[in-house]
Design a protein around this motif. Structure first.
Motif, mmCIF file in Angstrom:
data_model
loop_
_atom_site.group_PDB
_atom_site.id
_atom_site.type_symbol
_atom_site.label_atom_id
_atom_site.label_comp_id
_atom_site.label_asym_id
_atom_site.label_seq_id
_atom_site.Cartn_x
_atom_site.Cartn_y
_atom_site.Cartn_z
ATOM 1 N N UNK A 144 124.302 131.030 -19.863
ATOM 2 C CA UNK A 144 124.724 129.783 -20.496
ATOM 3 C C UNK A 144 126.228 129.572 -20.431
ATOM 4 N N UNK A 145 126.991 130.652 -20.373
ATOM 5 C CA UNK A 145 128.448 130.542 -20.377
ATOM 6 C C UNK A 145 129.034 131.667 -19.511
ATOM 7 N N UNK A 146 130.244 131.427 -19.057
ATOM 8 C CA UNK A 146 130.884 132.403 -18.182
ATOM 9 C C UNK A 146 131.129 133.725 -18.897
ATOM 10 N N UNK A 147 131.306 133.674 -20.214
ATOM 11 C CA UNK A 147 131.550 134.907 -20.967
ATOM 12 C C UNK A 147 130.349 135.849 -20.943
ATOM 13 N N UNK A 148 129.173 135.333 -20.606
ATOM 14 C CA UNK A 148 127.977 136.165 -20.583
ATOM 15 C C UNK A 148 127.893 137.036 -19.321
ATOM 16 N N UNK A 149 128.761 136.788 -18.345
ATOM 17 C CA UNK A 149 128.755 137.598 -17.129
ATOM 18 C C UNK A 149 129.043 139.063 -17.443
ATOM 19 N N UNK A 150 130.007 139.307 -18.335
ATOM 20 C CA UNK A 150 130.360 140.686 -18.692
ATOM 21 C C UNK A 150 129.194 141.376 -19.389
ATOM 22 N N UNK A 151 128.478 140.630 -20.222
ATOM 23 C CA UNK A 151 127.330 141.215 -20.911
ATOM 24 C C UNK A 151 126.221 141.559 -19.927
ATOM 25 N N UNK A 152 125.957 140.665 -18.989
ATOM 26 C CA UNK A 152 124.912 140.913 -17.991
ATOM 27 C C UNK A 152 125.267 142.084 -17.085
ATOM 28 N N UNK A 153 126.551 142.288 -16.828
ATOM 29 C CA UNK A 153 126.974 143.392 -15.971
ATOM 30 C C UNK A 153 126.664 144.754 -16.579
ATOM 31 N N UNK A 154 126.424 144.804 -17.893
ATOM 32 C CA UNK A 154 126.140 146.078 -18.552
ATOM 33 C C UNK A 154 124.642 146.410 -18.575
ATOM 34 N N UNK A 155 123.808 145.449 -18.191
ATOM 35 C CA UNK A 155 122.376 145.736 -18.147
ATOM 36 C C UNK A 155 122.088 146.721 -17.022
ATOM 37 N N UNK A 156 121.267 147.724 -17.273
ATOM 38 C CA UNK A 156 121.012 148.776 -16.296
ATOM 39 C C UNK A 156 119.520 149.046 -16.144
ATOM 40 N N UNK A 157 119.202 149.568 -14.997
ATOM 41 C CA UNK A 157 117.836 150.007 -14.742
ATOM 42 C C UNK A 157 117.455 151.099 -15.743
ATOM 43 N N UNK A 158 116.233 151.033 -16.247
ATOM 44 C CA UNK A 158 115.734 152.027 -17.180
ATOM 45 C C UNK A 158 115.858 151.621 -18.630
ATOM 46 N N UNK A 159 116.678 150.609 -18.943
ATOM 47 C CA UNK A 159 116.826 150.168 -20.331
ATOM 48 C C UNK A 159 115.576 149.428 -20.786
ATOM 49 N N UNK A 160 115.236 149.604 -22.059
ATOM 50 C CA UNK A 160 114.140 148.862 -22.653
ATOM 51 C C UNK A 160 114.651 147.475 -23.051
ATOM 52 N N UNK A 161 113.825 146.455 -22.839
ATOM 53 C CA UNK A 161 114.265 145.091 -23.127
ATOM 54 C C UNK A 161 113.160 144.327 -23.845
ATOM 55 N N UNK A 162 113.598 143.352 -24.608
ATOM 56 C CA UNK A 162 112.712 142.358 -25.206
ATOM 57 C C UNK A 162 113.312 141.005 -24.858
ATOM 58 N N UNK A 163 112.508 140.130 -24.252
ATOM 59 C CA UNK A 163 113.052 138.881 -23.721
ATOM 60 C C UNK A 163 112.113 137.730 -24.036
ATOM 61 N N UNK A 164 112.699 136.598 -24.375
ATOM 62 C CA UNK A 164 111.939 135.383 -24.669
ATOM 63 C C UNK A 164 112.251 134.339 -23.606
ATOM 64 N N UNK A 165 111.220 133.685 -23.125
ATOM 65 C CA UNK A 165 111.425 132.689 -22.087
ATOM 66 C C UNK A 165 110.135 132.028 -21.667
ATOM 67 N N UNK A 166 110.040 131.763 -20.356
ATOM 68 C CA UNK A 166 108.936 130.985 -19.805
ATOM 69 C C UNK A 166 108.244 131.790 -18.712
ATOM 70 N N UNK A 167 106.941 131.928 -18.837
ATOM 71 C CA UNK A 167 106.147 132.666 -17.872
ATOM 72 C C UNK A 167 105.538 131.673 -16.892
ATOM 73 N N UNK A 168 105.849 131.816 -15.604
ATOM 74 C CA UNK A 168 105.342 130.896 -14.578
ATOM 75 C C UNK A 168 104.877 131.690 -13.360
ATOM 76 N N UNK A 169 104.060 131.037 -12.545
ATOM 77 C CA UNK A 169 103.634 131.659 -11.293
ATOM 78 C C UNK A 169 104.585 131.281 -10.172
ATOM 79 N N UNK A 170 104.793 132.155 -9.202
ATOM 80 C CA UNK A 170 105.603 131.792 -8.027
ATOM 81 C C UNK A 170 104.930 130.667 -7.254
#
Length: 900
Positions: A144-170
């Motif tokens: 949503x904002x450029x400041x979120x780039x730094x936060x996204x850069x800290x996400x790593x493989x293996x971390x547990x996540x909970x996410x809300x959004x939209x489920x769609x088919x390709x």
């Protein structure tokens, strides 16, 4: 080949996997029965042993069974009620998902993408949580904002996540021959996309400390650290290029540069492969020798180090193949049982396919194994026909490898990429050794030395930068020579098999003829002699019992040893090859290759039907027309309108979706459009012409017809400027003119647009509102008529009717036209009652995007079409709509998406 049981076993495994992937159960049984009959015939002729035959038949059965089992289990855990009706119906579900990140996190502009292994999902409105343990989702988070780039850069493989959004088919393919994203993701065992908005929609927590994912996360961190070091050493786009060349990190590779490499068939240079593994092992072995390590221990450490390098390089199919072959070769060398390269290649393919049968459909896997096998089997016979002097040996070795690699990769290159540059051989001959032995080692060495002493690393980086500049300049010059670039329609798989059969026959013929040239008769047998002189050692009975096809191609020929070959010639005198046959032999090899090449380049040379295809380009127009004589007309090229606010430049992606580059150009190439005889710009709005910049740059265009105005927009300027730079003549559309494309195809311009807003003092008038200036034409194919009017509004429709009646006072519209392209995507300002009543179309096509923001098509327009008795097809519901007009004037229609 019969002396290579592992190779035969792997071939039968491949056949079983291919049969199960492409045939129904009856076809698999028929293929298995045919293979069993072939082995039975060889057993009856005593050409093989029954253990080998049984093993190979078991390989076929096991591979087919494995593929069937994998396909049956490659389904979504979500219930069928969630499955959407198809690409014409976009279904989405608000949901919350918990799980773990299972891939590296990719950040591209304002989009973050990664794979997650889901544990459970809760749909909005439902209290119960659905258990979907093991389901793989492709997550896309739009920041949503450029400041979120730094936060996204800290996400790593293996971390547990909970996410809300939209489920769609390709999405599925909505054009004939288009890219099927749903099928592609299914091959990776992904059935759903999960789209979220903003980093706040995702919450992370630490995952398991000791797991495969955590280990791979550390590898990701190392790749990122090495990539950052590359960014510090190399400027601009060179950093992205060197990261791809040395580390296999292709995220930052400049898209335009990649396309230039792709046109010249040089993308294999950017893929980590056997050469990189060889250089890695060479450097590692040198370091271990300095430590005075024993041979056995050194080989063991090298075996252990290879998987680490494979993971560090990204674990693509090509580097996995090279890594497995290296490990097997090192293990065999440690046990003093090293076999030839073909055995190692077969073992690597067997391991990879047994682990994941979907590897078979990976283009990188196919090219890597086929080219490697081709080099092993094809280089020796071709090299023997070229000079072998001490001064020219290295040169002709390089020529041989380049020719064989190009020949082996050519059928798959045409099948998947629909293009081949005649200068590709030159580009590979010059750049492969230059990059492989100079630039790439300099890049790797600069990375290592930079960690030890920065000035030394920078010095080597400067040398690599100079080499890159030479490479880029050379590639740019060659790629700009469009006259050497050939476009090929997508051939059939039968053609691919025919091409590889022709290549195999050519190589076998060359090998057999060379062996016969160097055989002379003897009372005891036949011996090899490069000078056609008699040698003293007789052939043993065991050698005489062997066949020429059993020779190990990867082993160099020893000219002091007899060749195991049974000659049909008598011992009355030395065999002297007929010079005419020797000269005609290359011509014969060339002939059996040229025939299928001509077949593929002109696949429709006997097709006298005409075609009109309304392509699905989203909210825009693009119509491809093929006349009965094979000429091509393209009307518009689609294009999406991007609204970017000031300060949102950070949202720009490295290679953003552009409909011309991603949809129109690939479709034109797949259908074998070698050139566009006439390009029509209905008007200069972006949703009609933005995609044409890519078309003009990649497909030769002979002439352009447009409305004769100019619109002050970047897209219009880009298209017109590109046309002028390519010296393409532009013709202004005027009412009453006609354009005869061939005997059965004519374009008739209905009339000129009203000129009340045009400044007549300007040579090319500037018009901002372009809809009312659309080029309107009648297309006559045989005795069928199509009316195409761009985005004409009601005012232009009324004007065109009056002008058409004025130009043709003797003509009254009593006969219905066949197909009407509904103006302006079905907008309420077009397709008036008077317009429909005059033309009275039998069918109508609306080119419109799914879920567009404009509410197209308008319900009133649809009602008017229904009232007039017109059958309506829409690209948002039906995908591409294609009409075929036969020589007998029969009109047939088909649509890509069939809605129930």
């Amino acid at each position: 080949m019969l002396r290579r049981p592992l190779v035969l076993f792997t071939i039968c495994w491949l056949l079983g996997s291919c049969a199960a992937a492409g045939l129904e159960s009856r076809g698999v049984l028929l293929a298995g029965g045919s293979l069993a009959a072939a082995w039975l015939a060889m057993l009856l002729r005593q050409r093989t042993a029954w253990p080998l035959a049984v093993s190979c038949l078991l390989a076929f059965g096991i591979a087919a069974g494995e593929r069937v089992w994998v396909d049956s289990h490659n389904v979504s855990s979500l219930p069928e009620i969630l499955i959407s009706a198809g690409p014409g119906t976009t279904t989405s579900y608000e949901a919350e998902v918990t799980g773990a990140i299972s891939s590296s996190v990719e950040i591209d502009g304002d989009r973050v993408q990664f794979r997650m292994t889901a544990n459970d999902v809760r749909l909005t409105g439902e209290q119960a949580v659905r258990d979907i343990s093991g389901e793989s989702l492709l997550v896309q988070v739009r920041l949503a904002a450029q400041t979120e780039l730094a936060l996204a850069a800290r996400w790593q493989r293996g971390e547990r996540i909970s996410i809300a959004g939209e489920l769609t088919q390709p999405t599925e393919a909505t054009n004939f021959g288009g890219f099927d994203y749903r099928r592609y993701l299914k091959s990776q065992r992904i059935h759903w996309l999960f789209k979220a908005s903003g980093a706040a929609s995702l919450h992370t927590s630490a995952g398991a400390r000791f797991s495969m994912a955590s280990m791979l996360s550390r590898i990701d961190a190392m790749r990122t650290a090495l990539g950052n070091r590359m960014d510090a050493l190399y400027p601009g786009e060179q950093s992205g290029y060197m990261k791809g060349l040395v580390l296999g990190i292709s995220d930052d590779l400049d898209p335009d540069r990649f396309r230039q490499f792709s046109q010249l068939g040089l993308t294999h240079i950017l893929a980590i492969s056997g050469l990189h593994v060889a250089v890695f092992l060479y450097v590692l072995s040198g370091l271990l020798r300095l430590l005075r390590m024993t041979r056995e221990r050194m080989l063991l450490l090298m075996i252990v180090a290879v998987p680490f390098y494979v993971l560090l390089a990204g674990a693509s199919p090509s580097v996995m193949r090279a890594g497995i072959m290296a490990m097997l070769g090192l293990a065999a060398a440690r046990m003093d049982k090293l076999k030839d390269g073909l055995h190692l290649l077969a073992a690597a393919a067997l391991i990879m396919l047994a682990w994941d049968p979907y590897m078979l459909s990976n283009v990188g896997f196919q090219l890597s194994f086929l080219v490697t096998a081709g080099l092993i089997l094809g280089v020796p016979p071709v090299r023997r026909w070229l000079p072998s002097g001490p001064r020219t040996k290295a040169l002709f070795d390089l020529i041989t490898v380049t020719i064989v690699a190009q020949a082996i990769s050519f059928p798959l290159t045409v099948y998947y990429f629909n293009q081949f540059h005649l200068l590709s051989l030159l580009a590979n001959f010059v750049l492969v050794p230059f990059i492989s032995f100079i630039v790439m080692p300099l890049g790797g060495a600069s990375l290592i030395l930079d960690a030890i002493w920065h000035p030394a690393g920078s010095l080597l980086a400067m040398a690599a930068i100079l080499g890159n500049k030479l490479t880029f300049g050379f590639v740019l010059k060659l790629s700009q020579i469009q006259s050497f670039r050939m476009i090929w329609a997508t051939p059939s798989l039968i053609w691919v098999l025919c091409m590889y059969t022709a290549i195999a026959v050519s190589l076998t013929t060359l090998r057999s003829a060379f062996n016969r040239r160097h055989l002379v008769p003897n009372e005891q047998g036949l011996e090899y002699d490069s000078n056609n002189e008699l040698q003293g050692s007789p052939l043993s009975a065991q050698s005489q019992s062997l066949q020429a096809s059993d020779l190990t191609e990867t082993q160099p020929l020893d000219r002091t040893e007899p060749i195991p070959f049974i000659s049909p010639y008598s011992s009355e005198g030395a065999y002297k090859p007929n010079i005419i046959i020797r000269r005609l032999l290359p011509l014969f090899c060339l002939l059996i290759l040229v025939i299928p090449l001509l077949w593929a380049y002109y696949p429709d040379w006997k097709d006298n039907d005409a075609y009109v295809s309304f392509l699905d380009v989203g909210q825009g127009d693009s119509i491809l027309i093929r006349t009965s004589s094979g000429k091509h007309i393209l009307i518009d090229g689609g294009g999406s309108v991007v609204f970017r606010k000031p300060g949102d430049e950070w949202r720009e992606r490295r290679d953003p979706f552009e409909v011309g580059q991603k949809v129109v150009v690939p479709l034109l190439q797949q259908r074998g459009v070698h050139a566009i005889d006439l390009l029509v710009l209905s008007h200069l709005d972006s949703d009609h012409i933005k995609g044409l910049t890519a078309v003009l740059k990649q497909i030769p265009v002979k002439r352009i017809l447009w409305n004769g105005t100019y619109k002050p927009s970047p897209d219009a300027q880009s298209v017109l400027q590109t046309a002028v730079e390519n010296h393409i003549p532009l013709y202004r559309a005027e009412g009453g003119l006609s354009w005869k494309m061939d005997e059965h195809a004519t374009i008739e311009l209905i009339g000129a647009a009203p000129d009340t807003t045009i400044n007549q003092t300007a040579f090319i008038p500037t018009v901002k509102e372009q809809n009312g200036q659309s080029v309107a034409l009648l297309l006559h194919l045989y005795d069928r008529t199509f009316i195409l009017t761009g985005d004409a509004d009601k005012a232009e429709e009324d004007f065109l009717l009056s002008q058409f009646q004025r130009l043709h006072p003797e003509q009254q519209q009593n006969k219905s036209i066949d197909v009407l392209k509904v103006s302006h995507h079905g907008s309420k300002t077009s397709s008036s009652e008077a317009w429909l009543a005059y033309w009275h179309p039998n069918m109508a096509v609306i080119s419109v995007g799914r879920n567009n923001l404009y509410g197209h098509p308008n319900t009133n327009v649809l009602e008017r079409l229904e009232t007039s008795g017109t059958q309506v097809k829409r690209t948002d519901l039906n995908g591409e709509v294609q009409f075929r007009i036969s020589e007998k004037n029969q009109l047939q229609m088909r649509q890509k998406v069939v809605n129930n």
